[in-house]
Motif scaffolding. Sequence first.
Motif, PDB file in Angstrom:
ATOM      1  N   GLU A 172      16.399  -5.171   4.581  1.00 36.74           N
ATOM      2  CA  GLU A 172      15.354  -6.192   4.605  1.00 36.74           C
ATOM      3  C   GLU A 172      14.161  -5.750   3.751  1.00 36.74           C
ATOM      4  N   PRO A 173      13.594  -6.638   2.931  1.00 42.01           N
ATOM      5  CA  PRO A 173      12.465  -6.267   2.058  1.00 42.01           C
ATOM      6  C   PRO A 173      11.284  -5.690   2.820  1.00 42.01           C
ATOM      7  N   ARG A 174      11.050  -6.139   4.085  1.00 39.48           N
ATOM      8  CA  ARG A 174       9.889  -5.651   4.838  1.00 39.48           C
ATOM      9  C   ARG A 174      10.001  -4.169   5.167  1.00 39.48           C
ATOM     10  N   ARG A 175      11.220  -3.620   5.104  1.00 36.17           N
ATOM     11  CA  ARG A 175      11.427  -2.205   5.411  1.00 36.17           C
ATOM     12  C   ARG A 175      11.388  -1.332   4.147  1.00 36.17           C
ATOM     13  N   PHE A 176      11.122  -1.971   3.022  1.00 37.91           N
ATOM     14  CA  PHE A 176      11.051  -1.214   1.764  1.00 37.91           C
ATOM     15  C   PHE A 176       9.599  -1.207   1.287  1.00 37.91           C
ATOM     16  N   GLU A 177       9.106  -0.025   0.954  1.00 35.67           N
ATOM     17  CA  GLU A 177       7.715   0.127   0.523  1.00 35.67           C
ATOM     18  C   GLU A 177       7.674   0.880  -0.806  1.00 35.67           C
ATOM     19  N   VAL A 178       6.804   0.432  -1.708  1.00 39.56           N
ATOM     20  CA  VAL A 178       6.596   1.155  -2.965  1.00 39.56           C
ATOM     21  C   VAL A 178       5.238   1.844  -2.896  1.00 39.56           C
ATOM     22  N   GLU A 179       5.208   3.069  -3.385  1.00 39.54           N
ATOM     23  CA  GLU A 179       3.956   3.832  -3.467  1.00 39.54           C
ATOM     24  C   GLU A 179       3.561   3.961  -4.932  1.00 39.54           C
ATOM     25  N   ILE A 180       2.301   3.668  -5.190  1.00 36.59           N
ATOM     26  CA  ILE A 180       1.770   3.813  -6.544  1.00 36.59           C
ATOM     27  C   ILE A 180       0.465   4.597  -6.484  1.00 36.59           C
ATOM     28  N   THR A 181       0.132   5.222  -7.580  1.00 36.39           N
ATOM     29  CA  THR A 181      -1.156   5.923  -7.683  1.00 36.39           C
ATOM     30  C   THR A 181      -2.103   5.096  -8.543  1.00 36.39           C
TER      31      THR A 181
END
Length: 683
Positions: free
Chosen positions: A544-553
Motif C-alpha cells: 500500500e502506498p501509505r506504508r511507503f515513505e521517501v526521505e529527502i535532504t
Amino acid sequence: MKPTARLSRGDPHTQRATIANLATQDFSRGNEEMRLLSPMEVGDLLAGDLRAFGGPTTSEPVAGRVRADQISIVLRNTLFAMLANIVNAAVLVMALWNSPDRTRAIFWAIGIFAAAGFIGIRAWSSYQVVKPRTVSRRTTQNLVRNACLLGMWWGAVPVLFFHDAASNNQVIIICLVAGMISGGAAMFSTIPIAAIAYTLPIFAGSAFAIARAGDTVSVAVAILMVSYAATLFRAVLGHAFEFTRRSILQVESEHAIRRDLLTSLSNRLGFNELLDKALIDARQYGQNFALLFVGFNNFNDVSNHFGRAIADAILVEIAARLRKETRESDSVARLEGDEFAIIKARDVRPDQLMSLAGQIIESTRQAFLVEGREIYCSASIGIALAPSDGLDADRLLRSADSALGRAKKVAAGSIQFFSPDDDDAAARRQALERDLRSPLSDGQLSMVFQPFLDLDRDRIQGFEALMRWQHPIHGAISPAEFIPIAEETGLIHSIGQWAIRTACEGAVQWPDDVRVSVNLSVVQLRDKALLNSILETLADVGLEPRRFEVEITESVLISDFQEAQAFLESLSSLSVTVALDDFGTGYSSLTYLRKLPLSRLKIDRSFVQDLLTDTDSAAIVRSLIGLAHELRIGVTAEGVETPDQLDYLRRIGCNEAQGYLIGKPIPKEDIPAMLQGRSLRWG
C-alpha cells in the motif's frame, strides 16, 4: 614640411639665406613642440609609443607584446640590411677610389663594416632564439639609438663626399643614399621613431649637400627631398599605426581567450600555459613552486538556493579576495565553477604556504554581502609541491586535486598538503567506480533496516532501508563512499530502483501499520521516470502506498525546488508519505515546511547528541518539535543512543526516535523477531 615663403630665381646667397630661415623656423617650431613633451613622454616616444603622433594607446603589458612583434620583424630583416650596408659602403669606396677622398672614404667604410658586422651577427643570434613574449621599453630605446647612430653615419656621406665628387660619383652617391633611405624605412617600418631616427640624418645630410651646390635646381631638389621625407614619414607612420592596431587586437584577443570573463582571472587555458611555464623553469633551473587548489564546500548549495546571479557576484568577490592575499608574482586562475588555483613561485616553504593558505581561508570566511544579504562560503585548500609531488602537469594537478578532496572531507576551512596516501585513495576510488558496475549482478549489494520507535506507544512504527556493499576484495564499503560514486557515474538510477523494490518486497511481509522508508538522492530526483517506477513497484509488490515513505535532504530541494515540489506533491496525492532528513542543517527549512507536503521531519543527529549538554541544541530541538506540531507534521529524532536522550525527547513531545539505542540496522531476516517484541518499553 612645406616652405612658408616662395623662392624666386636670383642671387644664390639670397636663396641659401631663405632656406636657412625656413630651416630655422621649422626647427624653432619643432623645439616648441618638443617642449610640450615631458621627459616621460619623450621616453615613451623613444620606446615606440605612437600617442604623440595620434597613434593607438594600450596598457604596458600589451605594449610589451607589441614591442616583441616589432622587434622580431626588425631582427628578421636586420642581417640582410647590414649586408646591404656593407655592399653599399664597398661600392662607395670603389667609386671614390681614384678621387682625393679615397682615404676618408676607406676610414668611413671601415666604420660601416665594423658596425654592420657586429649588428648583423647579434641580430641573427637573437632571431635564432625563441621569440620573447614581451620586450622592455629600454630594448626599443636602444634600438632607436643605434638606428640614429647608423643613420648619422650614412648622413655624413653626402656632406663629406658629394660636393667635390665628379658628376658620375654624385649620381652614385645619390643612388646609394636613396637606397639606404628606402631600405631603412622598410626595415624599421613597424617602429616609426626608429625609421625617423635612421632616415632623418640621411635626408638632412643629403638636403644640405645638394643645397650647398647653390644653383636653383639643387635648391629645388633639396626642397623636394624635404617633401619626400615628410611623405615617407607619413607612410611609415600610417603603416606603423595599422601594424600596431593589428598587434594590439591580436594580443588582446589572445589575452581574452585566456581570461575568465566573469572574474578576469586566468581561465583553464591560461592556467595550463602558466603551469607549463612553471614546470619548464622547475626542470631547467631547479626552481620549486607550489600549486594551491581552493574549493568551497557549500558553494553549489548557495548557487542553487540564491540563484546564478548572486553566485556569480560571490565568485567575483572571491577572485578579488584571492588577488588581495597573493603577490604579483603569484598566478591566480579560476578553473571552473567554484574551483580556483594559485601557482606560487616564491616562498614555498611549508610554513610560508600554510600562512598564505590560512590568510585565504580567513579572507573567504568573512561574509559576502550581495544585494543586502550576508552569505557565507567555507573554503578548503589542497597544496601540491613541484617537483616532489609531480614534475608533469597531469601528475601535479592530480596531486593538488587529491589534497583538496581530502581537505573537503576533513572539514570546512581545512588545509591539506598532498600525501602519497592520496594516490592510494584515488586508486581505490577508481577501482570502486569500476567494480560498482557489477555488484547487483554479483549479489554484493544487500539491504538492512533500522527501526523507528513510536514514543507515544513504545512500539516499532517502521524501518529505514539502508544499502550495504560487501566488496569481495575491500570488504564492507560504506554508503558514504559508494553512493557519491554511483551518483557521479549515473549508476544510482539502477541501484536506486533495486533499493526501492527490495525495500517494498521486505515491507509487504510486515504488519499493515509498519512502514518502510527509502532515501532518494538529488540525481534520482532528476529522473523523469522515477515516479512511474515507484508506482509500478508498489503495484507489482502489492504494498500500500501509505506504508511507503521517501526521505529527502534539503540538498535535493535546493538543486531544483520547483521540480522537487511537483514530484513530492504527486507522491503525496497517491498517499506516499514524505520525510525531510537532516532537518535544521540547511538554508531555508521554514520555506520547505510551508510549501512542501511533508509528513515527517527528521531532526539531525548533531542536535540530538548534544541535547543534554548544550542548551542551544536543546532549545533548537524543542523549537523544531513545537513548530512541526503547529504545522501538523510528525517529528523523528535521529542518533538516539542513551536512555536519557530518549526520556527527554518523550517529555518534549517528539513523535519518533531512531538510533542505536532503538536498534542497529539489521537484515530483513531478523525483523520478524524484533516486531514480535515491538510493544516492549524502550529506554
